[in-house]
Design a protein around this motif. Structure first.
Motif, PDB file in Angstrom:
ATOM      1  N   PRO A  30      66.740  -7.549   3.680  1.00 22.29           N
ATOM      2  CA  PRO A  30      67.574  -7.480   4.737  1.00 22.29           C
ATOM      3  C   PRO A  30      67.029  -6.368   5.574  1.00 22.29           C
ATOM      4  O   PRO A  30      66.456  -5.106   5.069  1.00 22.29           O
ATOM      5  CB  PRO A  30      68.942  -7.115   4.292  1.00 22.29           C
ATOM      6  CG  PRO A  30      68.831  -7.368   2.928  1.00 22.29           C
ATOM      7  CD  PRO A  30      67.549  -7.454   2.435  1.00 22.29           C
ATOM      8  N   ALA A  31      67.190  -6.328   7.028  1.00 19.41           N
ATOM      9  CA  ALA A  31      66.746  -5.388   7.915  1.00 19.41           C
ATOM     10  C   ALA A  31      67.241  -3.869   7.715  1.00 19.41           C
ATOM     11  O   ALA A  31      66.542  -2.923   7.587  1.00 19.41           O
ATOM     12  CB  ALA A  31      67.147  -5.845   9.341  1.00 19.41           C
ATOM     13  N   THR A  32      68.436  -3.813   7.315  1.00 23.24           N
ATOM     14  CA  THR A  32      69.003  -2.543   6.896  1.00 23.24           C
ATOM     15  C   THR A  32      68.449  -1.885   5.662  1.00 23.24           C
ATOM     16  O   THR A  32      68.066  -0.681   5.543  1.00 23.24           O
ATOM     17  CB  THR A  32      70.582  -2.636   6.434  1.00 23.24           C
ATOM     18  OG1 THR A  32      71.125  -1.355   6.475  1.00 23.24           O
ATOM     19  CG2 THR A  32      70.929  -3.357   5.314  1.00 23.24           C
ATOM     20  N   VAL A  33      67.959  -2.643   4.740  1.00 22.75           N
ATOM     21  CA  VAL A  33      67.246  -2.125   3.512  1.00 22.75           C
ATOM     22  C   VAL A  33      65.627  -1.717   4.110  1.00 22.75           C
ATOM     23  O   VAL A  33      65.080  -0.663   3.728  1.00 22.75           O
ATOM     24  CB  VAL A  33      67.005  -3.044   2.484  1.00 22.75           C
ATOM     25  CG1 VAL A  33      66.067  -2.808   1.187  1.00 22.75           C
ATOM     26  CG2 VAL A  33      68.305  -3.610   1.953  1.00 22.75           C
ATOM     27  N   ASP A  35      64.804  -0.697   7.090  1.00 21.84           N
ATOM     28  CA  ASP A  35      65.026   0.574   7.902  1.00 21.84           C
ATOM     29  C   ASP A  35      65.317   1.638   6.880  1.00 21.84           C
ATOM     30  O   ASP A  35      64.526   2.533   7.004  1.00 21.84           O
ATOM     31  CB  ASP A  35      66.198   0.263   8.753  1.00 21.84           C
ATOM     32  CG  ASP A  35      66.142  -0.665  10.030  1.00 21.84           C
ATOM     33  OD1 ASP A  35      64.947  -1.103  10.043  1.00 21.84           O
ATOM     34  OD2 ASP A  35      66.984  -1.101  10.581  1.00 21.84           O
ATOM     35  N   ALA A  36      65.933   1.503   5.710  1.00 16.98           N
ATOM     36  CA  ALA A  36      66.180   2.776   5.023  1.00 16.98           C
ATOM     37  C   ALA A  36      65.163   2.989   4.076  1.00 16.98           C
ATOM     38  O   ALA A  36      64.416   3.957   3.932  1.00 16.98           O
ATOM     39  CB  ALA A  36      67.413   2.357   3.948  1.00 16.98           C
ATOM     40  N   HIS A  40      62.695   6.291   4.161  1.00 13.69           N
ATOM     41  CA  HIS A  40      62.267   7.043   2.608  1.00 13.69           C
ATOM     42  C   HIS A  40      60.934   7.327   2.900  1.00 13.69           C
ATOM     43  O   HIS A  40      60.255   8.318   2.361  1.00 13.69           O
ATOM     44  CB  HIS A  40      62.900   6.095   1.756  1.00 13.69           C
ATOM     45  CG  HIS A  40      62.288   6.545   0.307  1.00 13.69           C
ATOM     46  ND1 HIS A  40      63.110   7.640  -0.237  1.00 13.69           N
ATOM     47  CD2 HIS A  40      61.382   6.241  -0.409  1.00 13.69           C
ATOM     48  CE1 HIS A  40      62.663   7.908  -1.545  1.00 13.69           C
ATOM     49  NE2 HIS A  40      61.486   7.017  -1.689  1.00 13.69           N
ATOM     50  N   LEU A  41      59.814   6.269   3.060  1.00 16.09           N
ATOM     51  CA  LEU A  41      58.419   6.379   3.056  1.00 16.09           C
ATOM     52  C   LEU A  41      58.129   7.471   3.878  1.00 16.09           C
ATOM     53  O   LEU A  41      56.812   7.965   3.884  1.00 16.09           O
ATOM     54  CB  LEU A  41      57.706   4.925   3.480  1.00 16.09           C
ATOM     55  CG  LEU A  41      58.084   4.019   2.137  1.00 16.09           C
ATOM     56  CD1 LEU A  41      57.564   2.692   2.693  1.00 16.09           C
ATOM     57  CD2 LEU A  41      57.346   4.391   0.957  1.00 16.09           C
ATOM     58  N   ALA A  42      58.609   7.450   5.189  1.00 22.55           N
ATOM     59  CA  ALA A  42      58.101   8.342   6.486  1.00 22.55           C
ATOM     60  C   ALA A  42      58.516   9.661   6.197  1.00 22.55           C
ATOM     61  O   ALA A  42      57.563  10.645   6.615  1.00 22.55           O
ATOM     62  CB  ALA A  42      58.727   7.876   7.731  1.00 22.55           C
ATOM     63  N   ALA A  43      59.442  10.006   5.164  1.00 18.45           N
ATOM     64  CA  ALA A  43      59.556  11.534   4.723  1.00 18.45           C
ATOM     65  C   ALA A  43      58.968  12.064   3.633  1.00 18.45           C
ATOM     66  O   ALA A  43      59.010  12.942   3.152  1.00 18.45           O
ATOM     67  CB  ALA A  43      61.173  11.379   4.614  1.00 18.45           C
TER      68      ALA A  43
END
Length: 155
Positions: A30-33, A35-36, A40-43
């Motif tokens: 889902p889009a919400t997953v 986005d999360a 997480h990957l960007a951080a």
């Protein structure tokens, strides 16, 4: 998913094959997953061969996850009737799919069950009762007599 993390005898943790052929599957996120996960990957600096989620740089075993999950679930007031840990999340996912009208075959595929009967044996109590739906289906096609005084049992 093409492999799973296994904890072998003597607590040796390694990747191994999935349990069944049905376990090899693609699960739509889902889009919400998404986005999360992107946040997480960007951080983090995660390479192509690195694990996305770790505890202190090590793979998260079922046991380690349980030690993190149980206190959080308790604080959140979550019902632990389905058991603590990852399996409770799996049951939650299945119950959401059923609640929002997914078919037995879809739930079977998402959970990696070998057969629809395995899915039904575990989750049939969560599917809505068919009595109301079948009455509504017939009433919607044939219509219900208005003001006829006819008492329809169970309606």
């Amino acid at each position: 998913m093409d492999r799973q993390l296994l904890t072998r005898l003597n607590r040796v943790t390694e990747f191994g094959p999935l349990k069944t052929r049905a376990s090899y599957r693609t699960i739509p996120l889902p889009a919400t997953v998404v986005d999360a996960l992107n946040g997480h990957l960007a951080a983090r600096d995660i390479g192509d061969e690195d694990l996305v989620f770790t505890l202190d740089g090590r793979p998260i075993t079922r046991q380690a996850f349980g030690h993190v999950w149980r206190p959080v679930a308790k604080v959140a007031g979550l019902n632990q009737a389905t058991g603590p840990g990852m399996h409770a999340l799996r049951h939650y996912y299945a119950s959401l799919l059923i609640r929002y009208g997914e078919s037995v075959k879809t739930v079977q595929a998402r959970l990696g069950h070998a057969s629809a009967s395995e899915t039904l044996d575990t989750y049939s109590h969560l599917w809505p009762d068919s009595d109301d739906r079948t009455r509504e289906a017939i009433d919607s096609v044939l219509g219900r007599p208005q003001g006829s005084g006819v008492e329809v049992p169970g309606a």
